[in-house]
Design a protein around this motif. Structure first.
Motif, mmCIF file in Angstrom:
data_model
loop_
_atom_site.group_PDB
_atom_site.id
_atom_site.type_symbol
_atom_site.label_atom_id
_atom_site.label_comp_id
_atom_site.label_asym_id
_atom_site.label_seq_id
_atom_site.Cartn_x
_atom_site.Cartn_y
_atom_site.Cartn_z
ATOM 1 N N ALA A 157 0.822 -1.213 0.000
ATOM 2 C CA ALA A 157 0.000 0.000 0.000
ATOM 3 C C ALA A 157 0.855 1.262 0.000
ATOM 4 N N SER A 158 2.132 1.146 0.335
ATOM 5 C CA SER A 158 2.997 2.314 0.513
ATOM 6 C C SER A 158 3.095 3.242 -0.695
ATOM 7 N N PRO A 159 3.077 2.734 -1.945
ATOM 8 C CA PRO A 159 3.148 3.653 -3.089
ATOM 9 C C PRO A 159 2.053 4.715 -3.102
ATOM 10 N N ALA A 160 0.910 4.438 -2.463
ATOM 11 C CA ALA A 160 -0.164 5.440 -2.421
ATOM 12 C C ALA A 160 0.293 6.689 -1.665
ATOM 13 N N TRP A 161 1.112 6.506 -0.627
ATOM 14 C CA TRP A 161 1.623 7.662 0.131
ATOM 15 C C TRP A 161 2.693 8.404 -0.672
ATOM 16 N N GLU A 162 3.422 7.676 -1.490
ATOM 17 C CA GLU A 162 4.462 8.306 -2.304
ATOM 18 C C GLU A 162 3.871 9.285 -3.303
ATOM 19 N N LEU A 163 2.603 9.067 -3.695
ATOM 20 C CA LEU A 163 1.922 10.010 -4.581
ATOM 21 C C LEU A 163 1.784 11.385 -3.938
ATOM 22 N N TYR A 164 1.810 11.420 -2.632
ATOM 23 C CA TYR A 164 1.676 12.680 -1.886
ATOM 24 C C TYR A 164 3.019 13.161 -1.357
ATOM 25 N N GLY A 165 4.085 12.550 -1.814
ATOM 26 C CA GLY A 165 5.406 12.945 -1.352
ATOM 27 C C GLY A 165 5.728 12.459 0.040
ATOM 28 N N LYS A 166 5.030 11.431 0.507
ATOM 29 C CA LYS A 166 5.259 10.877 1.837
ATOM 30 C C LYS A 166 5.762 9.444 1.729
ATOM 31 N N LYS A 167 6.200 8.902 2.849
ATOM 32 C CA LYS A 167 6.614 7.511 2.905
ATOM 33 C C LYS A 167 5.533 6.683 3.583
ATOM 34 N N GLY A 168 5.352 5.479 3.081
ATOM 35 C CA GLY A 168 4.396 4.576 3.710
ATOM 36 C C GLY A 168 5.067 3.821 4.834
ATOM 37 N N LEU A 169 5.216 2.491 4.674
ATOM 38 C CA LEU A 169 5.933 1.702 5.663
ATOM 39 C C LEU A 169 7.423 1.775 5.375
ATOM 40 N N VAL A 170 8.205 2.169 6.350
ATOM 41 C CA VAL A 170 9.657 2.231 6.197
ATOM 42 C C VAL A 170 10.240 0.970 6.828
ATOM 43 N N SER A 171 10.585 0.012 5.990
ATOM 44 C CA SER A 171 11.079 -1.269 6.489
ATOM 45 C C SER A 171 11.691 -2.064 5.347
ATOM 46 N N GLU A 172 12.701 -2.847 5.684
ATOM 47 C CA GLU A 172 13.340 -3.712 4.690
ATOM 48 C C GLU A 172 12.994 -5.177 4.895
ATOM 49 N N ALA A 173 12.516 -5.528 6.101
ATOM 50 C CA ALA A 173 12.221 -6.933 6.386
ATOM 51 C C ALA A 173 11.165 -7.036 7.480
ATOM 52 N N PHE A 174 10.493 -8.168 7.524
ATOM 53 C CA PHE A 174 9.476 -8.418 8.544
ATOM 54 C C PHE A 174 10.106 -8.275 9.932
ATOM 55 N N PRO A 175 9.486 -7.501 10.827
ATOM 56 C CA PRO A 175 10.123 -7.209 12.119
ATOM 57 C C PRO A 175 9.988 -8.349 13.136
ATOM 58 N N ALA A 176 10.933 -8.413 14.039
ATOM 59 C CA ALA A 176 10.844 -9.351 15.155
ATOM 60 C C ALA A 176 9.755 -8.869 16.106
ATOM 61 N N PRO A 177 9.165 -9.758 16.905
ATOM 62 C CA PRO A 177 8.146 -9.330 17.870
ATOM 63 C C PRO A 177 8.640 -8.198 18.757
ATOM 64 N N GLU A 178 7.769 -7.233 19.002
ATOM 65 C CA GLU A 178 8.002 -6.056 19.841
ATOM 66 C C GLU A 178 8.820 -4.962 19.153
ATOM 67 N N ARG A 179 9.267 -5.193 17.923
ATOM 68 C CA ARG A 179 9.966 -4.121 17.216
ATOM 69 C C ARG A 179 8.938 -3.247 16.509
ATOM 70 N N PHE A 180 8.938 -1.974 16.821
ATOM 71 C CA PHE A 180 7.950 -1.053 16.275
ATOM 72 C C PHE A 180 8.496 -0.346 15.040
#
Length: 338
Positions: A74-97
């Motif tokens: 879904a993140s490309p939708a935010w890029e249309l507005y010059g914003k970032k969607g989800l900033v992440s390179e990999a699935f996070p470990a539990p409790e990592r926000f």
């Protein structure tokens, strides 16, 4: 497509919660991969506003990998507005926000539900994305407004650490809850909302149908015993739980001999406690006093007080009231006093 064999299927969720969806959704039960749309499209509709996505490590029906993929796609939708969607390179470990972009994501350790740590992350994320402006100061300003309102209602011992209320450092007495319940019972909007035990929704269109939703109070064993003798004119309960410990509170409005009353019970120590059996003993005592009769035995209320709980009640017009000796004492879980 992502294979999520343990996640909740369309077949299961449309049978358990049919009122959540249009009837066409059922046609894809067992045929999820034939759908022309998916969750990431729904998430994308939120752009450019912020959206938080979360679940728990043992909540397999949530389909955590699918949640994460939806946020990424879904993140490309935010890029249309010059914003970032989800900033992440990999699935996070539990409790990592993950909360640097306009989409936040985390997997909490534990089971299905929303707990204090979830709300803490949601509110931090909201503060970072405009709540400070829309709320006139963010979380602390909102807490101050809550405290001001409690003070105006005469809630002398109520304390709030977090706007969600889901923290063991928050506290209130039975007397505080009674004052809150009295205000709700007198309020023209709230009194109409909290008295409803069911609601009927009429859905129009090509798949017209009627859906009835029922208050979860009606599933309690004491509900029928109480309502067989006294009317239910409104009510709300709440609880805080952690492994090995639970504390619950409960406020209801009823009528005895034509007069409206509000009952408040605090400090119930188990999720299995049925507040309506306590309400029944309070109501019987009030009714006996009105008739000039001997007060009936109240073994369940006595046990509740002996366990550290409290209660308070009052006629809505203020003509009669009563309370346990500890009604003004805030209930603080023992785990927070060590």
């Amino acid at each position: 497509h992502i294979q999520l064999p343990k996640s909740e299927s369309i077949d299961r969720i449309t049978k358990a919660f049919p009122h959540w969806f249009c009837l066409n959704y059922r046609e894809f039960a067992g045929k999820e991969f034939e759908m022309d749309f998916d969750q990431h499209m729904l998430v994308a509709l939120v752009a450019p506003r912020a959206v938080a996505i979360a679940s728990a490590s043992k909540d397999n029906w949530a389909g955590q990998r699918g949640e994460y993929a939806s946020a990424r796609l879904a993140s490309p939708a935010w890029e249309l507005y010059g914003k970032k969607g989800l900033v992440s390179e990999a699935f996070p470990a539990p409790e990592r926000f993950l909360g640097r972009g306009s989409i936040s994501y985390h997997v909490r350790k534990g089971v299905h539900g929303l707990v204090y740590s979830d709300w803490e992350r949601f509110m931090t994320f909201a503060d970072d994305h405009g709540w400070t402006v829309s709320c006139g100061g963010g979380r602390n300003a909102f807490l101050a407004r809550m405290a001001d309102k409690a003070s105006a209602l005469g809630m002398k011992t109520a304390r709030f650490e977090n706007p969600s209320g889901l923290t063991f450092a928050s506290r209130a007495s039975a007397d505080d809850l009674l004052r809150l319940g009295m205000a709700a019972a007198r309020h023209p909007v709230f009194s109409n909302i909290w008295c409803k035990t069911s609601a009927t929704i009429e859905i129009k269109g090509p798949h017209a149908r009627t859906v009835e939703l029922r208050h979860n109070y009606t599933a309690l064993a004491g509900w029928k015993k109480f309502t067989d003798k006294y009317p239910f004119l409104g009510g709300k309960g709440g609880s805080l739980s952690r492994p090995g410990f639970s504390v619950r509170s409960h406020v209801i409005a009823t009528a005895i001999a034509g007069t409206r009353y509000v009952f408040a019970i605090s400090g119930m120590k188990s999720s299995k406690d049925d507040p309506f059996v306590l309400d029944l003993e309070i109501a019987a005592s009030v009714e006996a006093a009105l008739r000039g009769e001997k007060a009936p035995a109240t073994p369940l209320l006595d046990a509740h007080i002996a366990a550290g709980g409290g209660y308070a009640w009052s006629a809505l017009d203020g003509s009669r009231s009563g309370a346990s000796a500890n009604a003004g004492k805030p209930h603080v879980p023992a785990s927070t006093t060590k």
